[in-house]
Motif scaffolding. Structure first.
Motif, PDB file in Angstrom:
ATOM      1  N   ILE A 205       0.861  -1.179   0.000  1.00  0.00           N
ATOM      2  CA  ILE A 205       0.000   0.000   0.000  1.00  0.00           C
ATOM      3  C   ILE A 205       0.903   1.237   0.000  1.00  0.00           C
ATOM      4  CG2 ILE A 205      -1.721   1.291   1.316  1.00  0.00           C
ATOM      5  CD1 ILE A 205      -2.781  -1.395   2.338  1.00  0.00           C
ATOM      6  N   PRO A 206       0.729   2.155  -0.956  1.00  0.00           N
ATOM      7  CA  PRO A 206       1.679   3.261  -1.129  1.00  0.00           C
ATOM      8  C   PRO A 206       1.807   4.147   0.107  1.00  0.00           C
ATOM      9  CG  PRO A 206       0.201   3.085  -3.018  1.00  0.00           C
ATOM     10  CD  PRO A 206      -0.350   2.178  -1.966  1.00  0.00           C
ATOM     11  N   LEU A 207       3.042   4.513   0.401  1.00  0.00           N
ATOM     12  CA  LEU A 207       3.345   5.447   1.477  1.00  0.00           C
ATOM     13  C   LEU A 207       3.976   6.695   0.877  1.00  0.00           C
ATOM     14  CD1 LEU A 207       4.914   3.036   4.135  1.00  0.00           C
ATOM     15  CD2 LEU A 207       2.517   3.694   3.874  1.00  0.00           C
ATOM     16  N   ARG A 208       4.016   7.744   1.654  1.00  0.00           N
ATOM     17  CA  ARG A 208       4.650   8.986   1.230  1.00  0.00           C
ATOM     18  C   ARG A 208       5.183   9.710   2.451  1.00  0.00           C
ATOM     19  NH1 ARG A 208       1.069  12.791   2.898  1.00  0.00           N
ATOM     20  NH2 ARG A 208      -1.166  12.298   2.833  1.00  0.00           N
ATOM     21  N   ARG A 209       6.084  10.648   2.206  1.00  0.00           N
ATOM     22  CA  ARG A 209       6.567  11.495   3.290  1.00  0.00           C
ATOM     23  C   ARG A 209       5.449  12.439   3.733  1.00  0.00           C
ATOM     24  NH1 ARG A 209      12.332  11.959   3.547  1.00  0.00           N
ATOM     25  NH2 ARG A 209      13.324  10.523   2.073  1.00  0.00           N
ATOM     26  N   PRO A 210       5.475  12.883   4.983  1.00  0.00           N
ATOM     27  CA  PRO A 210       4.382  13.726   5.481  1.00  0.00           C
ATOM     28  C   PRO A 210       4.141  14.984   4.664  1.00  0.00           C
ATOM     29  CG  PRO A 210       5.743  12.964   7.298  1.00  0.00           C
ATOM     30  CD  PRO A 210       6.458  12.566   6.038  1.00  0.00           C
ATOM     31  N   ASN A 211       5.184  15.547   4.032  1.00  0.00           N
ATOM     32  CA  ASN A 211       5.022  16.798   3.296  1.00  0.00           C
ATOM     33  C   ASN A 211       4.791  16.593   1.808  1.00  0.00           C
ATOM     34  OD1 ASN A 211       7.568  15.795   2.854  1.00  0.00           O
ATOM     35  ND2 ASN A 211       8.608  17.785   2.899  1.00  0.00           N
ATOM     36  N   GLU A 212       4.618  15.342   1.376  1.00  0.00           N
ATOM     37  CA  GLU A 212       4.361  15.057  -0.027  1.00  0.00           C
ATOM     38  C   GLU A 212       2.871  14.901  -0.280  1.00  0.00           C
ATOM     39  OE1 GLU A 212       8.413  12.582  -1.264  1.00  0.00           O
ATOM     40  OE2 GLU A 212       6.526  11.517  -0.891  1.00  0.00           O
ATOM     41  N   GLN A 213       2.437  15.254  -1.482  1.00  0.00           N
ATOM     42  CA  GLN A 213       1.049  15.071  -1.878  1.00  0.00           C
ATOM     43  C   GLN A 213       0.837  13.640  -2.354  1.00  0.00           C
ATOM     44  OE1 GLN A 213      -1.470  17.333  -1.596  1.00  0.00           O
ATOM     45  NE2 GLN A 213       0.035  18.594  -0.530  1.00  0.00           N
TER      46      GLN A 213
END
Length: 212
Positions: free
Chosen positions: A180-188
């Motif tokens: 399941i895709p993750l991202r950095r907190p400041n990324e959209q």
């Protein structure tokens, strides 16, 4: 190191106040009633904020595939995978793990059946504890290693951490066992879900990066 604190959005908080959680603890599905709390938003996972923990993203190429939590001479790897609607993945994943690690045994833990013992990484043995949680169309795998893998007192902060994780599966079609895709907190959130390999607890493949 994750230092951003996130409170659930107002509309989410309103929904949670109107419907009390049906279970005492998580991991929670984003669509079920769960306690409002400060959580770190990584897209597919919302993690409880604990200033004592050092949280890092694990990446393969340009895809974030999991999270590594470091605390008190121990570590926790967390990865959320897409699962079939009709059945869970933990029984299948346990069989795969036992096929690669001969020094593990099955026992009951706070989330049901788990595996404990030792695993080898790059030829080195270390204590390990595998926890699997089947959710609605998702599966969460936690791997505790180091001191906390064999010491219940040392493991308690990690168990409490897992119990307050929120998994955001989303509605988009995903392949079985796709991270399941993750991202950095400041990324959209891009909405894209490229299929890629998951975390392999027996190899040092993923790149670990701090978030500030």
């Amino acid at each position: 190191m994750f230092r951003r604190r996130r409170r659930e959005q107002p509309e989410q908080a309103a929904e949670q106040k109107s419907a009390a959680p049906t279970r005492e603890s998580g991991p929670w599905d984003a669509d079920e009633p769960h306690p409002e709390a400060d959580r770190i938003d990584l897209g597919g996972l919302r993690l409880p904020h604990n200033p004592d923990f050092d949280l890092r993203l694990a990446s393969l190429g340009d895809q974030h595939v999991g999270v590594v939590v470091l605390y008190d001479e121990s570590s926790l790897q967390l990865q959320a995978l897409a699962a079939p609607r009709s059945s869970g993945l933990w029984d299948e994943v346990k069989t795969k793990i036992l096929g690669q690690a001969k020094h593990l045994e099955e026992q009951e833990g706070p989330f049901g059946s788990e595996l404990t013992g030792e695993m080898k990484v790059d030829g080195e043995s270390r204590p390990a504890r595998y926890l699997g949680i089947d959710g609605p169309r998702w599966f969460l795998l936690g791997v505790i290693s180091g001191k906390a893998a064999a010491d219940e007192t040392a493991a308690a902060p990690y168990i409490d951490f897992i119990k307050d994780v929120v998994v955001v599966r989303g509605e988009e079609p995903m392949a079985r066992e796709e991270p399941i895709p993750l991202r950095r907190p400041n990324e959209q959130q891009t909405g894209e879900s490229p299929e890629g390999p998951g975390l392999n607890p027996f190899k040092r493949g993923p790149e670990i990066s701090e978030i500030r």
